[in-house]
Design a protein around this motif. Structure first.
Motif, PDB file in Angstrom:
ATOM      1  N   GLU A 180       0.833  -1.198   0.000  1.00 40.49           N
ATOM      2  CA  GLU A 180       0.000   0.000   0.000  1.00 40.49           C
ATOM      3  C   GLU A 180       0.870   1.253   0.000  1.00 40.49           C
ATOM      4  OE1 GLU A 180      -2.150  -2.938   2.877  1.00 40.49           O
ATOM      5  OE2 GLU A 180      -0.107  -2.266   2.465  1.00 40.49           O
TER       6      GLU A 180
ATOM      7  N   CYS B 291      -4.907  -3.226   2.258  1.00 46.61           N
ATOM      8  CA  CYS B 291      -5.559  -3.884   1.138  1.00 46.61           C
ATOM      9  C   CYS B 291      -5.406  -5.387   1.306  1.00 46.61           C
ATOM     10  CB  CYS B 291      -5.016  -3.417  -0.209  1.00 46.61           C
ATOM     11  SG  CYS B 291      -3.386  -4.023  -0.648  1.00 46.61           S
TER      12      CYS B 291
ATOM     13  N   CYS C  52      -2.574   0.154  -3.979  1.00 44.66           N
ATOM     14  CA  CYS C  52      -2.072  -1.128  -3.502  1.00 44.66           C
ATOM     15  C   CYS C  52      -1.573  -1.900  -4.716  1.00 44.66           C
ATOM     16  CB  CYS C  52      -3.158  -1.905  -2.784  1.00 44.66           C
ATOM     17  SG  CYS C  52      -2.709  -3.598  -2.362  1.00 44.66           S
TER      18      CYS C  52
END
Length: 121
Positions: free
Chosen positions: A6, A96, A22
């Motif tokens: 990320e 993420c 991400c």
């Protein structure tokens, strides 16, 4: 090995915007549902948004609906989270994640290391 990295977090004033990215590697990106989660200090991690494999379907937590937009670029193996109208309560570490599940809420197999988002009032 699978890596989710990320970026894009930071400090922003209330009402401002940020875009998180991400970047995924080590997996066939287009075969995974992608999601964003967040965890505030002293709280459990919570689902924020999810996007289908093709990107044509999305799902949001009620707390961010209308303010956040998730998107993906399968050619770049990247998923994004555009955050508008940020509030102090959006302050959290944002993660993420990738899942082969057909559910946006998981379970998710792979996770990034997180990026800090801080919204000042």
């Amino acid at each position: 090995q699978v890596q989710l990295v990320e970026s894009g977090g930071g400090l922003v004033q209330a009402g401002g915007s940020l875009r998180l990215s991400c970047a995924a590697s080590g997996l066939t990106f287009s075969t995974y549902v992608m999601g964003w989660f967040r965890q505030a200090p002293g709280k459990e991690r919570e689902f924020v948004a999810g996007i289908s494999r093709s990107g044509d379907s999305t799902y949001y937590a009620d707390s961010v609906k209308g303010r956040f937009t998730i998107s993906r670029d399968n050619a770049k193996n990247t998923v994004y989270l555009k955050m508008n109208s940020l509030k102090p309560e959006d302050t959290a570490v944002y993660y993420c994640a990738a899942t082969t599940s057909y559910s946006y809420t998981g379970p998710y197999e792979y996770w990034g290391q997180g990026t800090q988002v801080t919204v000042s009032s």
